[in-house]
Scaffold this motif. Sequence first.
Motif, PDB file in Angstrom:
ATOM      1  N   PHE A  73      -1.642   0.170  11.111  1.00  0.00           N
ATOM      2  CA  PHE A  73      -0.776   1.298  10.775  1.00  0.00           C
ATOM      3  C   PHE A  73      -0.441   1.343   9.276  1.00  0.00           C
ATOM      4  O   PHE A  73       0.324   2.197   8.843  1.00  0.00           O
ATOM      5  CB  PHE A  73       0.512   1.230  11.590  1.00  0.00           C
ATOM      6  CG  PHE A  73       0.289   1.298  13.078  1.00  0.00           C
ATOM      7  CD1 PHE A  73      -0.206   2.454  13.670  1.00  0.00           C
ATOM      8  CD2 PHE A  73       0.537   0.199  13.880  1.00  0.00           C
ATOM      9  CE1 PHE A  73      -0.427   2.519  15.040  1.00  0.00           C
ATOM     10  CE2 PHE A  73       0.322   0.251  15.256  1.00  0.00           C
ATOM     11  CZ  PHE A  73      -0.163   1.408  15.829  1.00  0.00           C
ATOM     12  N   ILE A  74      -1.002   0.418   8.508  1.00  0.00           N
ATOM     13  CA  ILE A  74      -0.772   0.385   7.066  1.00  0.00           C
ATOM     14  C   ILE A  74      -1.866   1.193   6.372  1.00  0.00           C
ATOM     15  O   ILE A  74      -3.057   0.988   6.610  1.00  0.00           O
ATOM     16  CB  ILE A  74      -0.776  -1.061   6.538  1.00  0.00           C
ATOM     17  CG1 ILE A  74       0.269  -1.901   7.282  1.00  0.00           C
ATOM     18  CG2 ILE A  74      -0.516  -1.091   5.039  1.00  0.00           C
ATOM     19  CD1 ILE A  74       1.676  -1.403   7.158  1.00  0.00           C
ATOM     20  N   GLY A  75      -1.469   2.117   5.514  1.00  0.00           N
ATOM     21  CA  GLY A  75      -2.416   2.991   4.832  1.00  0.00           C
ATOM     22  C   GLY A  75      -3.219   2.279   3.752  1.00  0.00           C
ATOM     23  O   GLY A  75      -2.920   1.144   3.355  1.00  0.00           O
ATOM     24  N   HIS A  76      -4.231   2.966   3.256  1.00  0.00           N
ATOM     25  CA  HIS A  76      -5.175   2.380   2.305  1.00  0.00           C
ATOM     26  C   HIS A  76      -4.508   1.906   1.017  1.00  0.00           C
ATOM     27  O   HIS A  76      -4.766   0.798   0.539  1.00  0.00           O
ATOM     28  CB  HIS A  76      -6.267   3.403   1.988  1.00  0.00           C
ATOM     29  CG  HIS A  76      -7.215   2.960   0.914  1.00  0.00           C
ATOM     30  ND1 HIS A  76      -8.055   1.888   1.054  1.00  0.00           N
ATOM     31  CD2 HIS A  76      -7.422   3.444  -0.355  1.00  0.00           C
ATOM     32  CE1 HIS A  76      -8.751   1.719  -0.063  1.00  0.00           C
ATOM     33  NE2 HIS A  76      -8.391   2.645  -0.912  1.00  0.00           N
ATOM     34  N   LEU A  77      -3.626   2.712   0.441  1.00  0.00           N
ATOM     35  CA  LEU A  77      -2.987   2.334  -0.819  1.00  0.00           C
ATOM     36  C   LEU A  77      -2.112   1.097  -0.656  1.00  0.00           C
ATOM     37  O   LEU A  77      -2.058   0.233  -1.541  1.00  0.00           O
ATOM     38  CB  LEU A  77      -2.170   3.498  -1.372  1.00  0.00           C
ATOM     39  CG  LEU A  77      -2.981   4.710  -1.855  1.00  0.00           C
ATOM     40  CD1 LEU A  77      -2.041   5.801  -2.351  1.00  0.00           C
ATOM     41  CD2 LEU A  77      -3.954   4.310  -2.962  1.00  0.00           C
ATOM     42  N   ASP A  78      -1.446   0.982   0.479  1.00  0.00           N
ATOM     43  CA  ASP A  78      -0.622  -0.200   0.722  1.00  0.00           C
ATOM     44  C   ASP A  78      -1.480  -1.438   0.947  1.00  0.00           C
ATOM     45  O   ASP A  78      -1.087  -2.545   0.567  1.00  0.00           O
ATOM     46  CB  ASP A  78       0.301   0.036   1.922  1.00  0.00           C
ATOM     47  CG  ASP A  78       1.448   0.984   1.600  1.00  0.00           C
ATOM     48  OD1 ASP A  78       1.917   0.953   0.447  1.00  0.00           O
ATOM     49  OD2 ASP A  78       1.860   1.757   2.475  1.00  0.00           O
ATOM     50  N   VAL A  79      -2.638  -1.268   1.568  1.00  0.00           N
ATOM     51  CA  VAL A  79      -3.566  -2.395   1.731  1.00  0.00           C
ATOM     52  C   VAL A  79      -4.052  -2.872   0.365  1.00  0.00           C
ATOM     53  O   VAL A  79      -4.148  -4.083   0.100  1.00  0.00           O
ATOM     54  CB  VAL A  79      -4.759  -2.000   2.623  1.00  0.00           C
ATOM     55  CG1 VAL A  79      -5.850  -3.083   2.602  1.00  0.00           C
ATOM     56  CG2 VAL A  79      -4.296  -1.772   4.055  1.00  0.00           C
ATOM     57  N   MET A  80      -4.333  -1.933  -0.520  1.00  0.00           N
ATOM     58  CA  MET A  80      -4.765  -2.298  -1.870  1.00  0.00           C
ATOM     59  C   MET A  80      -3.670  -3.087  -2.594  1.00  0.00           C
ATOM     60  O   MET A  80      -3.947  -4.126  -3.210  1.00  0.00           O
ATOM     61  CB  MET A  80      -5.127  -1.031  -2.662  1.00  0.00           C
ATOM     62  CG  MET A  80      -5.676  -1.304  -4.050  1.00  0.00           C
ATOM     63  SD  MET A  80      -6.024   0.224  -4.969  1.00  0.00           S
ATOM     64  CE  MET A  80      -7.232   0.986  -3.900  1.00  0.00           C
ATOM     65  N   ARG A  81      -2.430  -2.611  -2.504  1.00  0.00           N
ATOM     66  CA  ARG A  81      -1.323  -3.329  -3.140  1.00  0.00           C
ATOM     67  C   ARG A  81      -1.121  -4.707  -2.510  1.00  0.00           C
ATOM     68  O   ARG A  81      -0.802  -5.677  -3.203  1.00  0.00           O
ATOM     69  CB  ARG A  81      -0.035  -2.501  -3.012  1.00  0.00           C
ATOM     70  CG  ARG A  81      -0.072  -1.169  -3.754  1.00  0.00           C
ATOM     71  CD  ARG A  81       1.286  -0.490  -3.705  1.00  0.00           C
ATOM     72  NE  ARG A  81       1.213   0.872  -4.214  1.00  0.00           N
ATOM     73  CZ  ARG A  81       1.167   1.957  -3.447  1.00  0.00           C
ATOM     74  NH1 ARG A  81       1.207   1.828  -2.132  1.00  0.00           N
ATOM     75  NH2 ARG A  81       1.096   3.163  -3.972  1.00  0.00           N
ATOM     76  N   TYR A  82      -1.317  -4.799  -1.211  1.00  0.00           N
ATOM     77  CA  TYR A  82      -1.178  -6.075  -0.514  1.00  0.00           C
ATOM     78  C   TYR A  82      -2.171  -7.092  -1.065  1.00  0.00           C
ATOM     79  O   TYR A  82      -1.817  -8.250  -1.331  1.00  0.00           O
ATOM     80  CB  TYR A  82      -1.400  -5.861   0.978  1.00  0.00           C
ATOM     81  CG  TYR A  82      -1.479  -7.140   1.785  1.00  0.00           C
ATOM     82  CD1 TYR A  82      -0.327  -7.802   2.176  1.00  0.00           C
ATOM     83  CD2 TYR A  82      -2.708  -7.676   2.131  1.00  0.00           C
ATOM     84  CE1 TYR A  82      -0.401  -8.978   2.897  1.00  0.00           C
ATOM     85  CE2 TYR A  82      -2.792  -8.848   2.853  1.00  0.00           C
ATOM     86  CZ  TYR A  82      -1.635  -9.496   3.239  1.00  0.00           C
ATOM     87  OH  TYR A  82      -1.719 -10.671   3.949  1.00  0.00           O
ATOM     88  N   PHE A  83      -3.422  -6.673  -1.257  1.00  0.00           N
ATOM     89  CA  PHE A  83      -4.434  -7.588  -1.777  1.00  0.00           C
ATOM     90  C   PHE A  83      -4.142  -7.966  -3.232  1.00  0.00           C
ATOM     91  O   PHE A  83      -4.388  -9.104  -3.648  1.00  0.00           O
ATOM     92  CB  PHE A  83      -5.829  -6.980  -1.641  1.00  0.00           C
ATOM     93  CG  PHE A  83      -6.479  -7.286  -0.327  1.00  0.00           C
ATOM     94  CD1 PHE A  83      -6.945  -8.567  -0.052  1.00  0.00           C
ATOM     95  CD2 PHE A  83      -6.627  -6.321   0.646  1.00  0.00           C
ATOM     96  CE1 PHE A  83      -7.544  -8.864   1.159  1.00  0.00           C
ATOM     97  CE2 PHE A  83      -7.217  -6.605   1.864  1.00  0.00           C
ATOM     98  CZ  PHE A  83      -7.682  -7.879   2.126  1.00  0.00           C
ATOM     99  N   GLN A  84      -3.655  -7.031  -3.998  1.00  0.00           N
ATOM    100  CA  GLN A  84      -3.305  -7.353  -5.384  1.00  0.00           C
ATOM    101  C   GLN A  84      -2.253  -8.452  -5.436  1.00  0.00           C
ATOM    102  O   GLN A  84      -2.353  -9.395  -6.236  1.00  0.00           O
ATOM    103  CB  GLN A  84      -2.813  -6.092  -6.095  1.00  0.00           C
ATOM    104  CG  GLN A  84      -3.903  -5.064  -6.348  1.00  0.00           C
ATOM    105  CD  GLN A  84      -3.352  -3.729  -6.823  1.00  0.00           C
ATOM    106  OE1 GLN A  84      -2.153  -3.481  -6.766  1.00  0.00           O
ATOM    107  NE2 GLN A  84      -4.234  -2.869  -7.313  1.00  0.00           N
ATOM    108  N   LYS A  85      -1.257  -8.373  -4.566  1.00  0.00           N
ATOM    109  CA  LYS A  85      -0.216  -9.410  -4.535  1.00  0.00           C
ATOM    110  C   LYS A  85      -0.774 -10.734  -4.028  1.00  0.00           C
ATOM    111  O   LYS A  85      -0.432 -11.807  -4.536  1.00  0.00           O
ATOM    112  CB  LYS A  85       0.945  -8.948  -3.652  1.00  0.00           C
ATOM    113  CG  LYS A  85       1.724  -7.769  -4.229  1.00  0.00           C
ATOM    114  CD  LYS A  85       2.844  -7.333  -3.304  1.00  0.00           C
ATOM    115  CE  LYS A  85       3.619  -6.165  -3.898  1.00  0.00           C
ATOM    116  NZ  LYS A  85       4.713  -5.693  -3.005  1.00  0.00           N
TER     117      LYS A  85
END
Length: 236
Positions: A15-27
């Motif tokens: 349920f997590i969108g693409h932009l949030d997944v990208m930010r998650y990986f950056q962190k």
Amino acid sequence: MRLRIKFSKTGSMKFIGHLDVMRYFQKALRRMGADVAFSGGFSPHMLMSFAQPLGVGAESCGEYFDLEVHSCESTAEFQQRLNSCMVPEIRILQVIRIPEDKASKGMTLVSAADYRIAFRDPSMLPARWQDRIGEFLSQPSIVITKKGKKGDREVDIRPLIYKMEASGNELVLRISAGSKDNLKPELAAEAFGAFLGISFPEHSLQICREELCADAGKDGSRQFRPLGELGDIIES
């Protein structure tokens, strides 16, 4: 150096969108201390690109992103360290080194995607629906109406369906993907449902993307290969 990272996205993370997944990986990459390359300018950002965004609500065991790094002693160690920073619903499945030219980027290469679709209520399907897949695919054209910002338009999706078969009560698809001809799996499933004379209620399809593929064929012939096969490992 460019790495290609394959990961799964399941459970509540669907349920997590693409932009949030990208930010998650950056962190997570910062947390593991990866030697990541950044862009220049006043707002530097990690040099990473995802092969194909995944729709919200779909699970996957075949997601990819490419990452520029200054150094990587071992792809196995990189995978282990990054996994140690992951939540259980996102797991790193593979890390490989890939060529650094533009033509080797995942978002450039991807041309097909494999999906598995389960039906929340299989009783809505007619008996022996699996036997009608061949008849569905034998149609010279399969026209659907796609809704877009510029209005509705009719599209023939038959050339975009490379494979459709049944696995028990699930539908297995290989369909066109990428920036040129991208077919959403729910549209293919809904077209098949219409052929069967049924309409799927909202949220009745459970979608899992299993792989993203590049077309390695020549002279017009298709030869799909997973993006994870287009690189090599780095041993310490």
